[in-house]
Design an enzyme around this catalytic site. Structure first.
Site, short mmCIF file in Angstrom:
data_model
loop_
_atom_site.label_atom_id
_atom_site.label_comp_id
_atom_site.label_asym_id
_atom_site.label_seq_id
_atom_site.Cartn_x
_atom_site.Cartn_y
_atom_site.Cartn_z
CG ASP A 12 76.47 -13.45 59.55
OD1 ASP A 12 76.74 -13.76 60.94
OD2 ASP A 12 76.85 -12.33 59.12
CG ASP A 14 80.75 -13.10 60.72
OD1 ASP A 14 80.49 -12.47 59.80
OD2 ASP A 14 80.37 -12.96 61.81
#
Length: 87
Positions: A12, A14
């Site tokens: 992902d 952040d």
């Protein structure tokens, strides 16, 4: 890992919003919703700098990319966290 180029398909992004004041819960919810509805091919986790524990602030300071910065009162930094880092 996205910042350093070592990301994997499931990594992902952040995103930490660093501003003069803490973000409201409503603003964080809207950002989360907008990223979830986006066409980005990865998940974006949005955090408020003011709510991060010192250890995560230190990690963000070590490896980040500033997306918007000085003079605006708002800075967004992309971090390097990868799910593999939590094993």
């Amino acid at each position: 890992s996205r910042v350093t180029g070592r990301h994997r398909a499931y990594s992902d992004l952040d995103l930490v919003v660093r501003s003069d004041a803490a973000l409201s819960i409503e603003t964080l919810a809207l950002l989360d919703e907008d990223f979830a509805d986006s066409d980005l091919p990865f998940r974006v986790d949005v955090s408020d700098w003011h709510s991060l524990p010192p250890s995560l602030r230190a990690q963000a300071e070590r490896a980040h990319v500033v997306l918007s910065g000085a003079g605006s009162g708002l800075e967004a930094i992309a971090g390097t966290e990868d799910p593999a880092d939590h094993r």
